[in-house]
Scaffold this motif. Structure first.
Motif, short mmCIF file in Angstrom:
data_model
loop_
_atom_site.label_atom_id
_atom_site.label_comp_id
_atom_site.label_asym_id
_atom_site.label_seq_id
_atom_site.Cartn_x
_atom_site.Cartn_y
_atom_site.Cartn_z
N TRP A 1 15.43 -10.11 -17.22
CA TRP A 1 14.09 -10.56 -16.87
C TRP A 1 13.12 -9.44 -17.23
CZ3 TRP A 1 18.40 -10.96 -13.98
CH2 TRP A 1 18.78 -12.21 -13.49
N TYR B 1 12.96 -20.01 -13.07
CA TYR B 1 12.09 -19.28 -12.16
C TYR B 1 11.75 -20.13 -10.94
CZ TYR B 1 11.25 -15.65 -15.56
OH TYR B 1 11.40 -14.61 -16.43
N GLN C 1 7.05 -15.94 -9.02
CA GLN C 1 6.86 -14.62 -9.59
C GLN C 1 5.42 -14.19 -9.39
OE1 GLN C 1 7.89 -15.42 -13.61
NE2 GLN C 1 5.94 -16.33 -14.13
N ALA D 1 14.50 -15.86 -8.87
CA ALA D 1 14.98 -16.72 -9.94
C ALA D 1 16.34 -17.31 -9.57
CB ALA D 1 15.10 -15.94 -11.24
#
Length: 671
Positions: A134, A162, A165, A182
């Motif tokens: 990531w 996801y 975030q 995630a």
């Protein structure tokens, strides 16, 4: 640093037992364990990290620098945390960075201020095909949050999903907060061990007024690799220390802890045999390996503390030996990776020598399966190994990848030459857009006409001092959208101008300042047309650049060398045979596509044998994809001149810190 200097291709490669002893590994040895606990439901992905437990944070301490060191902790420091719940991973990082620069809005954020987390499930050995990473950054231009997942699994599922975030920047504190969750494409279970990496990049944007990429990075403690163990609740690891006797001078031992033959932790001793390893409460079998000896398994019960563990390397281990052959069933395959597994767990990795032979030492008694990175599907199963015994493989491992094709004949090559020809009478129409002093050189930013519809942009770096005319190093950059502005390109400019060389660098077609209709090379989806015409145009661009150098009184055109890195090495292998003006060649990370893959007319095999007697220096790493180290063997056989081969214990991108001094010395002797 580890390398083996193999001399010219005409010499027998010194890659027998001595080489294998240097490169073999009993398993994927890691330098540190990262323990993470179950995520509490109260955790929210909002950029506020006050709800994260204090004891899950780890400080990133290992620096990698190219152009500059951090001035102080306020300039650059980082810490990270990882937690889990069910199949979800929670990731967070705090980065202190006085100047935040993240200008890319495409997929290439790793060259800017960002963080990266990566996992390699179940100790899979091929990091190219089995890691998941990531990358997170916050654009300093648009304020967009950029997240770039990469999942290089050989089968479904690929990548990750996801859930949430966020990236926040606090300019007043000089701090960037990264937080994400995630859903991962592999199982997380109590005590599971995965290869793990964390990296924070710092790009202050300019060094001496020059664009810079990832000039500094911080990774997790040690050399950047480690294990992560997912634990439940409030479980706390205990630091188990020990001492190994019988360790050969100058070597290190690999130490492993098993529970019911399941690997739960690993570490590496220091040269004196001391080691430390973090383990959860429980009973373990601990043992150590070095060379062809190992210790007995010592049972260790880990509670609130653990006594010093004493291990003695006094037992002969089992040894497996065999051969890798080509698709014809008889031609030896050199430098292939061989993996030995027990019950699906990787236990060893070695390389074949110039006769295709390999020796796997340091094996416990048991039954092993062997696979090879160039032999898809050809697994030798259930080979029994006993302590102190040498066991021959029951049959050779037959490769499914071949690199044996021959160069095109002269008639075909004449067509290729015509294809890569150009109008030498076309005016250059040179514009010097900028002339400035940088470090120990003067840099001209130039634009010139290459073909009727192409304007090329580049840098010509001239030493401030020294005797004119200067010899010149022409640099061809790797697959990176920064092109001529890559840090390794800038490092070469600084070091070579310091030694009295001029240095020329261009942006390849579609890269950096040669975007296509406003798109970077990473934005474009029409990959086929890009590959078809970009390499051809770039070769012509560099031929025109050599013509341009001939118009400059400061350049000694009888002393021109070429450096190509990765993609640039592939382009250099086409350019050099067309250009007698190039006197010496340096290639970093070259390789050849396998015979059965889709090859273009500009296959490097058609050019290499026509390079003439010019000296060549090659840097490469055996842990690269198989087409690179195996293809390099074919390159060595095709090159007609004196070739110096240097292997470093790295993957594809050999860091310039390793090869720069060797390169400076070699160029000084050969140009």
């Amino acid at each position: 640093m580890l390398y083996s200097l193999l001399g010219t291709w005409k010499m027998r490669w010194i890659m027998s037992c001595a080489m294998m002893v240097l490169l073999w590994g009993n398993a994927l040895a890691h330098t540190g364990d990262v323990y993470v606990s179950r995520v509490a439901p109260a955790i929210e992905v909002d950029g506020d990290l006050s709800d994260w437990p204090k004891d899950v944070w780890k400080k990133a301490t290992y620096y990698r620098t190219i152009l500059s060191e951090p001035e102080n902790e306020a300039d650059f420091q980082a810490e990270f945390a990882v937690m889990w719940r069910d199949s979800l991973l929670y990731l967070a990082a705090r980065v202190i960075d006085d100047e935040h620069v993240c200008v890319h809005t495409d997929g290439n954020i790793y060259v800017d201020d960002c963080v990266r987390f990566s996992f390699t499930p179940q100790h899979e050995p091929d990091l190219w095909n089995n890691d998941v990473s990531w990358g997170y950054g916050r654009s300093s231009v648009t304020q967009d949050v950029m997240a770039v997942p990469t999942g290089r699994f050989s089968g479904v599922p690929r990548g990750l999903v996801y859930v949430a975030q966020v990236v926040k920047r606090n300019e007043k504190k000089g701090q960037t907060i990264y937080e994400a969750v995630a859903k991962v494409p592999f199982d997380i279970s109590h005590g599971a061990v995965y290869g793990f990496g964390f990296t924070a990049s710092d790009n202050d944007g300019f060094h001496d007024g020059l664009v810079s990429s990832s000039a500094r990075t911080l990774t997790m403690p040690g050399n950047g690799g480690g294990d992560v163990v997912f634990v439940k609740g409030d479980s706390k690891p205990v630091r188990v220390s020990g001492q190994i006797k019988g360790l050969p001078d100058g070597t290190r031992a690999l130490v492993y802890a098993f529970q019911n033959d399941v690997l739960k932790g690993s570490t590496t001793s220091d040269p004196e045999g001391a080691f430390e390893m973090a383990l959860l409460s429980g009973t373990y079998q601990v043992l150590a390996y070095a060379g062809e000896k190992c210790s007995k398994r010592v049972e260790v019960t880990v509670g609130s503390k653990a006594d010093n563990v004493a291990l003695t390397l006094d037992e002969r281990t089992g040894t497996l030996q065999g051969q890798i052959v080509g698709t014809d069933g008889k031609t030896p395959v050199a430098f292939a990776s061989v993996f030995a597994s027990m019950d699906g767990s990787l236990r060893a990795r070695v390389f074949s020598d110039d006769e295709g032979r390999f020796v796997v030492m340091g094996l416990e008694a048991g039954t092993y399966d062997l696979t090879c990175n160039v032999a898809d599907g050809d697994t030798v199963k259930a080979v029994t190994v006993a302590r102190g015994k040498i066991v021959d493989l029951p049959k050779p491992i037959q490769a499914t990848l071949s690199f044996d094709r021959e160069p095109a004949d002269d008639a075909v090559f004449e067509v290729l030459e015509d294809w890569l020809d150009y109008d030498r009478n076309l005016p250059f129409d040179v514009d010097v857009m900028e002339r400035r002093e940088v470090a120990n050189y003067v840099r001209e930013k130039i634009v010139f006409t290459s073909t009727h519809d192409e304007r090329v942009i580049g840098y010509l770096a001239l030493p401030k001092t020294g005797k004119k005319p200067f010899p010149c190093l022409v640099t061809v950059h790797a697959h990176d959208n920064l092109g001529k502005d890559r840090d390794d390109m800038e490092m070469l400019r600084r070091r070579f101008t310091e030694k009295g060389y001029a240095v020329l660098a261009l942006d390849s077609k579609y890269y950096n300042e040669r975007h296509h209709q406003g798109q970077t090379v990473y934005d474009m989806r029409g990959q086929d047309f890009r590959r078809r015409d970009a390499n051809l145009q770039t070769i012509v661009d560099y031929r025109r650049a050599l013509d341009f150098l001939g118009t400059r009184a400061e350049i000694d055109t009888s002393r021109i060398g070429v450096f190509g890195g990765s993609m640039g090495s592939l382009q250099a292998m086409i350019l050099v045979p067309l250009e007698p003006r190039i006197k010496a060649v340096v290639l970093r990370g070259p390789g050849l596509w396998a015979d059965q893959w889709n090859l273009s007319p500009t296959d490097q095999v058609n050019f290499l044998s026509r390079m003439g007697a010019r000296p060549v220096l090659i840097f490469n790493g055996p842990y690269d994809r198989p087409w690179a180290p195996i293809g390099t063997q074919r390159i060595l056989k095709l090159l007609p001149g004196e070739t110096t081969m240097v292997w470093y214990r790295t993957s594809h991108t050999v860091p310039p810190e390793l090869y720069l001094e060797k390169m400076l010395s070699w160029v000084g002797e050969n140009l």
